[in-house]
Scaffold this motif. Structure first.
Motif, PDB file in Angstrom:
ATOM      1  N   PRO A 196      10.533   4.605 -32.494  1.00 57.77           N
ATOM      2  CA  PRO A 196      11.114   4.351 -33.817  1.00 57.77           C
ATOM      3  C   PRO A 196      12.362   3.476 -33.755  1.00 57.77           C
ATOM      4  N   LEU A 197      13.097   3.565 -32.639  1.00 65.48           N
ATOM      5  CA  LEU A 197      14.267   2.703 -32.514  1.00 65.48           C
ATOM      6  C   LEU A 197      13.863   1.239 -32.432  1.00 65.48           C
ATOM      7  N   ALA A 198      12.799   0.952 -31.700  1.00 65.96           N
ATOM      8  CA  ALA A 198      12.308  -0.427 -31.611  1.00 65.96           C
ATOM      9  C   ALA A 198      11.819  -0.920 -32.967  1.00 65.96           C
ATOM     10  N   LEU A 199      11.138  -0.053 -33.724  1.00 67.85           N
ATOM     11  CA  LEU A 199      10.695  -0.432 -35.063  1.00 67.85           C
ATOM     12  C   LEU A 199      11.881  -0.709 -35.976  1.00 67.85           C
ATOM     13  N   ALA A 200      12.923   0.114 -35.866  1.00 65.36           N
ATOM     14  CA  ALA A 200      14.114  -0.089 -36.689  1.00 65.36           C
ATOM     15  C   ALA A 200      14.791  -1.416 -36.363  1.00 65.36           C
ATOM     16  N   ILE A 201      14.875  -1.751 -35.082  1.00 63.94           N
ATOM     17  CA  ILE A 201      15.498  -3.016 -34.681  1.00 63.94           C
ATOM     18  C   ILE A 201      14.674  -4.196 -35.185  1.00 63.94           C
ATOM     19  N   THR A 202      13.362  -4.080 -35.115  1.00 60.06           N
ATOM     20  CA  THR A 202      12.495  -5.146 -35.630  1.00 60.06           C
ATOM     21  C   THR A 202      12.688  -5.342 -37.127  1.00 60.06           C
ATOM     22  N   ALA A 203      12.723  -4.225 -37.859  1.00 59.96           N
ATOM     23  CA  ALA A 203      12.952  -4.316 -39.309  1.00 59.96           C
ATOM     24  C   ALA A 203      14.322  -4.899 -39.614  1.00 59.96           C
ATOM     25  N   ALA A 204      15.342  -4.524 -38.830  1.00 57.01           N
ATOM     26  CA  ALA A 204      16.688  -5.057 -39.042  1.00 57.01           C
ATOM     27  C   ALA A 204      16.717  -6.562 -38.828  1.00 57.01           C
ATOM     28  N   THR A 205      15.973  -7.039 -37.841  1.00 56.16           N
ATOM     29  CA  THR A 205      15.911  -8.484 -37.585  1.00 56.16           C
ATOM     30  C   THR A 205      15.306  -9.220 -38.773  1.00 56.16           C
ATOM     31  N   VAL A 206      14.244  -8.660 -39.332  1.00 54.66           N
ATOM     32  CA  VAL A 206      13.601  -9.278 -40.494  1.00 54.66           C
ATOM     33  C   VAL A 206      14.555  -9.309 -41.683  1.00 54.66           C
TER      34      VAL A 206
END
Length: 433
Positions: A239-249
């Motif tokens: 979930p941390l990786a998903l959160a970072i990906t969403a933050a980048t977008v």
């Protein structure tokens, strides 16, 4: 369901129902509803009648005020076992740590969501009778709900980890600062804050707004929860990786998270009539048209037959085209309240000001100062005559007396010359009155 399964599930279910009815969880929902509704009600004149303005303020109040409240309540709930000195007792409970934590924090986040929905229903019910176009954004509602629930999980874990009685109010202050500070930045990264102001007055979020925002805030919450309570804590990386990906977008998209709302942006105009200019406003301001037409009737009659007089007055956020002029810029709470003009006379005066105001300057020096004053007095006289209002700048203007004394045909010719003066000019181009 087998007999062996029922006893294993019933205690968790019973514990959750008990927690939902007692403790601080119900009070959290009530406090959140009041925290959102009180500031909204104090500014009702600024949002009633506009779905966009309603959700702008609702979003800001829920995130910036409600978020720290939920964090503090969850933090206090998380520290309950430490205060009661029953933390060691939990180790003997057969249920896993993750299940215990989820059961303990669920009442807070569920009541917080309920409090937000109550505030949302009250605000929507108050604005719906006055709206003319558009509608509420489900994406923003989903994003706000996801954030309030996420910050509850994070606050709970903080309360479990930090054994300090004042950690709950301190966490609320820290959350407020963290949520509010990005709003002062110019970078697109400010949209990472769930409390960042949204632009819903004439705009709607992109279709993927809610999934990405919920992934950003929810991913952090799930990562914190798994890192604290899961047996395999390394799973928190997902979930941390998903959160970072969403933050980048989110940071890369910035203001493009919102686009124009076609349901609000199109023009609504009065019927065309010989000798009477049209008035055009955005669709959400359509209920104001009858009162605006009535207020501007006197000004339109004075301009009838004047060469070059506008045939249409518009207010839609774009520059007027040939034959058009700008209406007075008024917004809800600042000239419009519940679809009524609060000061029609001021509305007419500001419309006349926008029609005839010129950005002219003769430059420095005594001669230039006199020319500038002559031009200012002339412009002020025209505004006063068109609007029928006494001038706040030159109430004893001799130019106004001369304009009123002119024969009607001569005055129309002179006004036509005056309206033909370009926006950027010199005082010498303004006809002498």
């Amino acid at each position: 369901m087998t007999g062996s399964e029922a006893p294993a599930r019933r205690p968790a279910h019973t514990a959750l129902l008990a927690e939902l009815r007692r403790g601080i969880a119900p009070w959290t929902g009530l406090a959140l509803a009041l925290t959102v509704l009180v500031p909204m009600w104090s500014k009702a004149s600024q949002w009633q009648g506009s779905w966009g303005e309603t959700q702008n303020l609702l979003h800001s109040a829920a995130a910036l005020l409600g978020g720290p409240l939920v964090a503090a309540a969850a933090c206090w709930q998380g520290g309950r076992e430490h205060r009661r000195r029953t933390a060691e007792l939990l180790l003997s409970v057969p249920r896993g740590r993750l299940a215990q934590v989820t059961t303990a924090v669920a009442p807070i986040v569920l009541w917080a969501a309920a409090g937000y929905l109550v505030a949302l229903a009250a605000a929507f019910a108050a604005t719906a009778p006055y709206t003319a176009a558009g509608g509420p954004s489900v994406s923003v509602v989903a994003a706000d709900l996801g954030f309030l629930m996420s910050i509850g999980f994070v606050g709970f874990v903080v309360g479990r980890l930090v054994r300090w009685r004042l950690i709950a109010p301190v966490s609320a202050v820290c959350a407020y600062v963290v949520l509010g500070f990005p709003g002062y930045l110019d970078a697109s990264a400010r949209f990472l804050s769930p409390a960042q102001e949204v632009f819903l007055e004439g705009s709607v979020p992109v279709w993927w707004f809610a999934p990405v925002l919920v992934t950003w805030t929810g991913g952090i919450a799930v990562a914190v929860l798994l890192g604290y309570a899961a047996r395999r804590r390394h799973l928190a990386v997902v979930p941390l990786a998903l959160a970072i990906t969403a933050a980048t977008v989110i940071a890369h998209t910035g203001e493009d998270l919102f686009r124009d709302d076609p349901a609000v942006a199109y023009r609504v105009c009065t019927k065309a009539a010989p000798g009477t200019p049209q008035i055009c406003v955005r669709a959400d301001d359509a209920p104001v048209l009858p009162q605006a037409s009535e207020a501007l009737r006197g000004m339109f009659s004075r301009l009838e037959g004047v060469p070059g007089a506008p045939v249409r007055y518009v207010r839609n956020g774009s520059e007027p085209q040939d034959g058009e002029a700008a209406l007075a810029s008024v917004g809800r709470g600042w000239g419009i309240t519940r679809n009524r003009l609060t000061d029609p006379h001021r509305y007419v005066y500001d419309t006349a000001l926008g029609l005839v105001n010129h950005n002219c300057s003769a430059g420095p020096g005594e001669k230039g100062r006199k020319q500038d004053e002559r031009m200012a007095r002339t412009t002020d006289a025209v505004i006063s005559w068109l609007s029928g209002e006494d001038s706040p700048w030159y109430p004893d203007s001799r130019q106004l007396a001369r304009l009123e004394a002119m024969p009607d045909a001569e005055r129309k010719v002179w006004l036509g010359r005056f309206l033909a003066v370009p926006a950027h000019c010199t005082p010498a181009e303004v006809p002498v009155l």
